[in-house]
Design an enzyme around this catalytic site. Structure first.
Site, short mmCIF file in Angstrom:
data_model
loop_
_atom_site.label_atom_id
_atom_site.label_comp_id
_atom_site.label_asym_id
_atom_site.label_seq_id
_atom_site.Cartn_x
_atom_site.Cartn_y
_atom_site.Cartn_z
N LYS A 179 0.86 -1.19 0.00
CA LYS A 179 0.00 0.00 0.00
C LYS A 179 0.89 1.24 0.00
O LYS A 179 1.53 1.56 1.00
CB LYS A 179 -0.88 0.03 1.25
CG LYS A 179 -1.86 1.19 1.22
CD LYS A 179 -2.38 1.53 2.61
CE LYS A 179 -1.58 2.61 3.29
NZ LYS A 179 -1.54 3.90 2.62
N GLU A 252 9.16 0.74 11.26
CA GLU A 252 10.29 1.65 11.03
C GLU A 252 9.73 3.06 11.16
O GLU A 252 8.99 3.51 10.30
CB GLU A 252 10.85 1.46 9.61
CG GLU A 252 11.44 0.10 9.36
CD GLU A 252 12.67 -0.17 10.19
OE1 GLU A 252 13.25 0.77 10.76
OE2 GLU A 252 13.04 -1.34 10.30
N CYS A 286 14.32 9.72 7.11
CA CYS A 286 14.23 9.40 8.55
C CYS A 286 15.58 9.48 9.26
O CYS A 286 15.64 9.85 10.42
CB CYS A 286 13.64 8.01 8.72
SG CYS A 286 14.48 6.76 7.73
N GLU A 385 11.14 16.05 15.29
CA GLU A 385 11.72 15.79 13.97
C GLU A 385 11.09 16.76 12.98
O GLU A 385 9.88 16.68 12.73
CB GLU A 385 11.38 14.34 13.56
CG GLU A 385 11.88 13.97 12.20
CD GLU A 385 11.33 12.61 11.70
OE1 GLU A 385 10.17 12.28 12.00
OE2 GLU A 385 12.07 11.92 11.00
P1 NAD Z 1 2.66 8.47 8.10
O1 NAD Z 1 2.81 7.74 9.38
O2 NAD Z 1 1.74 9.62 8.03
O3 NAD Z 1 2.15 7.47 6.97
C1 NAD Z 1 2.86 6.29 6.61
C2 NAD Z 1 1.92 5.31 5.94
O4 NAD Z 1 0.93 4.88 6.87
C3 NAD Z 1 1.14 5.86 4.75
O5 NAD Z 1 1.08 4.87 3.75
C4 NAD Z 1 -0.24 6.13 5.34
O6 NAD Z 1 -1.28 6.09 4.41
C5 NAD Z 1 -0.37 4.97 6.31
N1 NAD Z 1 -1.32 5.20 7.42
C6 NAD Z 1 -1.78 6.38 7.91
N2 NAD Z 1 -2.59 6.15 8.97
C7 NAD Z 1 -2.63 4.81 9.15
C8 NAD Z 1 -3.26 3.96 10.10
N3 NAD Z 1 -4.03 4.44 11.09
N4 NAD Z 1 -3.09 2.64 10.01
C9 NAD Z 1 -2.28 2.12 9.03
N5 NAD Z 1 -1.65 2.87 8.10
C10 NAD Z 1 -1.82 4.20 8.16
O7 NAD Z 1 4.14 8.85 7.67
P2 NAD Z 1 4.61 9.73 6.42
O8 NAD Z 1 4.23 11.15 6.69
O9 NAD Z 1 4.18 9.07 5.15
O10 NAD Z 1 6.21 9.59 6.52
C11 NAD Z 1 7.00 10.44 7.30
C12 NAD Z 1 7.43 9.78 8.58
O11 NAD Z 1 7.98 8.49 8.30
C13 NAD Z 1 8.53 10.53 9.32
O12 NAD Z 1 8.27 10.52 10.70
C14 NAD Z 1 9.78 9.70 9.06
O13 NAD Z 1 10.80 9.81 10.02
C15 NAD Z 1 9.22 8.33 8.98
N6 NAD Z 1 10.10 7.47 8.20
C16 NAD Z 1 10.75 6.47 8.84
C17 NAD Z 1 11.62 5.67 8.14
C18 NAD Z 1 12.33 4.52 8.81
O14 NAD Z 1 12.79 3.66 8.11
N7 NAD Z 1 12.43 4.45 10.11
C19 NAD Z 1 11.83 5.90 6.78
C20 NAD Z 1 11.14 6.93 6.16
C21 NAD Z 1 10.27 7.72 6.88
#
Ligand code: NAD
Length: 485
Positions: A179, A252, A286, A385
């Protein structure tokens, strides 16, 4: 298994979700916008709960035969898939830049990684271990695939973070539904489309939808594992939802990496890498340097050199402009959060060493690099962050003190120590609580090296054999050899 290794793609067309080896159109569609131009991109599918149920049913069915394939068979298909991506990489990189705003050279890096990662995954076999062996019995540790997995992907690195989940899931004999983020559906849909002629139907599927789709996946009784990358806040919701069906989850999550500069560094030598690992992709990675701690003896000199270097070398602009490292912020919601952080720094009256501006009046979501000069440890720019091109520089004086400050947050994804005295730097590095710690580097990752976070930065590990194990259940297989002799 027959392999057609050179399928091609049209990045303007998204006929449907990819379910059981076919495009399945949806009644509604949705589109996102190019964050550099704010122009709408193409209509993409909008999955319903029924679409998910159908995809899970096919994934469950496909698991029966896919889980019985040999490592060799899976490896050949994974290599063919990497070849197909390589054959189409120019278009895919363009697409990645258009939908994420990522500078072209960063999209190139992402696809270099994708291809390298998949080819490495194709060589990584999770073998049985012999836990005990004697005349009477042999006890094996075996690793059985779980079944249907769900991959939930963020918007910043859709290709690497998406296929970084798909590759290990498939190599360990699972089937997977990917997804993409609603902010970046296109690259992931095209990547799954390329897999249609390579993997058997139902083995690798992709569904694009809105915010409802993720929770449907985490709640689904027939999905056995969720591999998720995203924010800490969403990660907690994912874990809570997975707990209701006792699904496995690998999380992650966010980072706020400390980068510690000791007083014995050669500033001009380390500056290019430190500046790049701070501002690349507009800080939307991240594991970038998000809190730079500089020893007080060299603080002023380092700060001035970082400001100079950034001004001269870190260019802000559209992803297709040559030499750009800081593209637009990927979406309006994130842009507003970044703007708020810039305003908070201003409102709070912190000193600013590099006064990057939010380019609000022009088209696109642009923010220039900004460097905040020694704000207090309890300021938002230190605690949160920013996920934008703004970083605090912080002064330190003793090893013990800086380690305590670096470790003081609830998250711990990456951290680094920079210094000529390797013994001291390594001693300090070993005390940092983070999933990846580097000496004289930051943000190194590799397909064979486990990656993940401590504390609220995540659960479990991705990549490396450790990451492969997360997609399996360990079975202890006891074989008694002499009982009928
Ligand atoms: P987000 O948490 O808003 O969304 C991530 C994914 O989760 C999207 O596909 C979204 O549609 C889905 N989602 C949203 N609500 C959900 C729910 N209730 N249940 C299941 N899925 C749901 O994150 P983002 O804004 O897309 O990404 C940015 C964040 O991701 C930053 O905090 C960054 O640090 C983190 N990040 C972490 C890593 C890592 O490997 N640790 C890598 C990249 C980004």
């Amino acid at each position: 298994m027959a392999v057609i290794s050179k399928p091609s793609i049209d990045i303007q067309s998204y006929p449907g979700n990819i379910i059981n080896g076919k495009f399945v159109p949806t009644a509604k569609t949705r589109n996102t916008i190019d964050p550099a131009t704010e122009k709408p991109l193409w209509p993409a599918p909008f999955a319903t709960k029924e679409d998910l149920d159908v995809a899970v049913k096919h994934a469950k069915n496909a698991f029966k035969t896919w889980s019985q394939t040999t490592f060799q068979e899976r490896s050949e298909l994974m290599l063919a898939y990497a070849d197909a991506i390589e054959a189409n990489r120019e278009e895919l990189e363009k697409l990645d830049t258009m939908e994420t705003g990522k500078p072209a050279l960063v999209s190139k890096t992402e696809f270099n990684n994708v291809i390298q990662w998949l080819r490495a995954f194709a060589t990584m076999e999770l073998k049985d271990e012999i836990l005990e062996e004697n005349d009477e019995r042999t006890v094996y540790g075996t690793h059985r695939p779980l079944g249907v997995c769900g991959a939930i992907v963020p918007w910043n690195w859709p290709a690497l973070l998406g296929l970084g989940k798909v590759g290990p899931a498939l190599m360990t004999g699972n089937t997977i539904i990917m997804k993409p983020s609603p902010f970046s559906p296109y690259t992931d849909l095209k990547l799954c489309e390329l897999g249609m002629s390579i993997f058997p139907p139902g083995v690798f599927q992709a569904l694009s939808g809105d915010d409802a789709l993720g929770p449907w996946m985490t709640d689904h009784p027939d999905i056995r594992l969720i591999t998720f990358t995203g924010s800490v806040r969403t990660g907690k919701l994912v874990a809570a939802s997975c707990s209701r069906t006792l699904k496995r989850c690998v999380l992650e999550l966010g980072g706020n990496d400390a980068l510690i500069v000791c007083e014995d560094v050669d500033i001009p030598k380390c500056l290019p890498k430190i500046a790049t690992m701070t501002f690349i992709n507009s800080g939307q990675i991240c594991m970038l340097a998000k809190r730079i701690f500089v020893h007080e003896k060299i603080y002023d000199q380092f700060r001035d050199a970082l400001v100079e270097f950034t001004k001269e070398n870190i260019k802000t602009g559209g992803g297709f402009e040559p030499g750009v490292l800081v593209g637009p912020i990927q979406n309006k919601m994130q842009f507003d959060l970044v703007k708020d952080m810039y305003q908070d720094v201003k409102k709070s009256g912190y000193k600013v060493a590099l006064d990057g501006k939010i380019l609000d009046s022009s088209t696109g979501y642009f923010a220039e690099p900004a460097i905040v000069d020694n704000p207090p440890d309890d300021s938002r720019i230190v605690l949160e962050e920013p996920f934008g091109p703004i970083v605090p520089l912080l002064k330190w004086s003793s090893d013990a003190e800086v380690i305590e400050r670096a470790n003081s947050l609830d998250i711990g994804l990456g951290a680094s120590v920079w210094g000529k005295d390797l013994e001291r730097a390594e001693r300090m590095a070993r005390q940092l609580s983070a999933g990846s710690v580097w000496v004289n580097s930051h943000f190194d990752v590799a397909p064979n090296i486990p990656f993940g976070g401590t504390k609220e930065s995540g659960l479990g590990r991705e990549w490396g054999i450790e990451g492969f194990k997360q997609f399996t259940d360990h079975t202890s297989l006891w074989v008694w050899k002499k009982i009928f002799e």
